[in-house]
Design a protein around this motif. Structure first.
Motif, short mmCIF file in Angstrom:
data_model
loop_
_atom_site.label_atom_id
_atom_site.label_comp_id
_atom_site.label_asym_id
_atom_site.label_seq_id
_atom_site.Cartn_x
_atom_site.Cartn_y
_atom_site.Cartn_z
N UNK A 23 53.12 25.99 11.32
CA UNK A 23 52.22 26.49 12.36
C UNK A 23 50.97 25.63 12.47
N UNK A 24 50.46 25.17 11.34
CA UNK A 24 49.27 24.30 11.35
C UNK A 24 49.63 22.95 11.96
N UNK A 25 50.79 22.41 11.61
CA UNK A 25 51.22 21.14 12.18
C UNK A 25 51.39 21.26 13.69
N UNK A 26 51.97 22.37 14.15
CA UNK A 26 52.14 22.57 15.59
C UNK A 26 50.79 22.56 16.31
N UNK A 27 49.81 23.22 15.71
CA UNK A 27 48.46 23.25 16.31
C UNK A 27 47.85 21.86 16.31
N UNK A 28 48.02 21.14 15.21
CA UNK A 28 47.49 19.78 15.07
C UNK A 28 48.08 18.85 16.13
N UNK A 29 49.40 18.89 16.27
CA UNK A 29 50.07 18.00 17.23
C UNK A 29 49.73 18.39 18.66
N UNK A 30 49.80 19.67 18.97
CA UNK A 30 49.51 20.12 20.33
C UNK A 30 48.08 19.76 20.73
N UNK A 31 47.15 19.89 19.78
CA UNK A 31 45.77 19.53 20.08
C UNK A 31 45.60 18.05 20.34
N UNK A 32 46.30 17.22 19.57
CA UNK A 32 46.22 15.78 19.79
C UNK A 32 46.81 15.35 21.12
N UNK A 33 47.93 15.96 21.49
CA UNK A 33 48.54 15.63 22.78
C UNK A 33 47.62 16.07 23.92
N UNK A 34 47.05 17.27 23.79
CA UNK A 34 46.14 17.76 24.82
C UNK A 34 44.90 16.87 24.95
N UNK A 35 44.49 16.27 23.82
CA UNK A 35 43.31 15.40 23.84
C UNK A 35 43.58 14.06 24.52
N UNK A 36 44.86 13.71 24.70
CA UNK A 36 45.17 12.48 25.43
C UNK A 36 45.94 11.43 24.67
N UNK A 37 46.67 11.82 23.62
CA UNK A 37 47.48 10.85 22.88
C UNK A 37 48.56 10.25 23.78
N UNK A 38 48.85 8.97 23.56
CA UNK A 38 49.90 8.32 24.33
C UNK A 38 51.25 8.39 23.68
#
Length: 301
Positions: A23-38
């Motif tokens: 669950x923490x990893x999902x939040x971490x990844x989703x936040x990074x993608x939302x921030x603009x990761x390529x």
């Protein structure tokens, strides 16, 4: 498959019970993608590819794929001894990863021909597009990389040595011997510090461990570099990246454990690192917090 922008290398969170905190990893990844990761590189070097067992690795990749939800490509780290590398490569494919980052077979010094064979076996096991990581004991010759560029699954080469003479010869040899689209990456730890040098060779893509805990700083630097704002790029390098690298170099393995500490400082409990790495000393975490504050100020965050 094209990769662009800032490439995100998430950490792998471990929960109180010791397993992957999905669950923490999902939040971490989703936040990074939302921030603009390529792009997302799950269970790579920053993600502690050496730490999880196969079920944990599978869970980490599957979680990253689900959290990304097809918005950007997901590459998964694959390395180690050949049977292990092939097994986790197949697990990455089964978990829905878009590609592999083929890591070095650590502690084994091999000739270039053996390294090419290793890459061929790992990529054939998964059938996924792959980027090959040159680092540590995995040191390729220009001819070997030209051979890699002819393998159908291999789409790119990530340099973690920083030997610019060698890299220039590799780039020129590959461009001369193949007309395939083949991408080169800057894969040095804290890659931003050497981005100007790599851009001089035409290598514009780079991995950003900083994005994992300070996407505002990573994106500000990327925007400054790509937009030609040399003064802002210099300020970020001087006030944030330089002291971060100086802190990183105090203890082997801090390239991973400092990033995890940074994620914790930003409010996400991703746990610590596994042996043989060590978590940062309290005084080093305090230094990291000050460096982070300085970087956020320059970035205007």
């Amino acid at each position: 498959m094209r990769l662009d922008g800032v490439l995100f290398f998430p950490v792998t969170p471990f929960g109180a019970g010791g397993g992957v905190a999905e669950d923490v990893l999902a939040e971490h990844v989703a936040g990074g993608v939302a921030a603009g990761a390529g792009g997302v590189f799950a269970a790579g070097g920053t993600g502690g590819v050496n730490a999880p067992d196969l079920p944990e690795y599978t869970a980490a990749v599957a979680t990253a794929v689900a959290a990304t939800a097809g918005r950007v490509p997901v590459f998964a780290g694959a390395g180690g001894v050949p049977p292990t590398a092939r097994a986790i490569a197949r697990a990455a494919a089964d978990s829905g990863a878009d590609g592999l980052l083929v890591m070095p077979p650590y502690l084994v010094t091999a000739p270039p021909g053996g390294l090419v064979r290793y890459v061929r076996e790992v990529t054939e096991a998964a059938g996924l597009p792959a980027v090959v990581y040159q680092r540590g004991t995995a040191r390729f010759t220009p001819a070997a990389v030209a051979e890699l560029a002819e393998l159908p699954q291999v789409i790119g080469f990530k340099d973690g040595l920083g030997d610019f003479d060698l890299l220039q010869r590799i780039i020129l040899t590959v461009r001369r011997t193949t007309d395939r689209e083949f991408t080169f990456f800057n894969g040095l730890p804290t890659a931003e510090l050497t981005v100007p040098a790599y851009r001089g060779l035409g290598v514009t893509l780079y991995s950003s461990a900083v994005f994992a805990f300070a996407p505002e700083i990573a994106l500000a630097f990327h925007d400054a570099v790509t937009g030609g704002d040399e003064e802002r790029a210099r300020l970020l390098l001087t006030d944030f990246y330089l002291p971060l690298v100086e802190l990183r170099d105090l203890v082997p393995g801090y390239a991973v454990s400092l990033v995890k500490a940074g994620v914790r400082l930003r409010g996400l409990d991703v746990g610590g690192v596994r042996a043989p790495l060590v978590d940062p000393l309290p005084e080093h975490v305090e230094r990291l917090e000050k460096i982070l504050a300085a970087g956020l100020e320059v970035a205007g965050a």
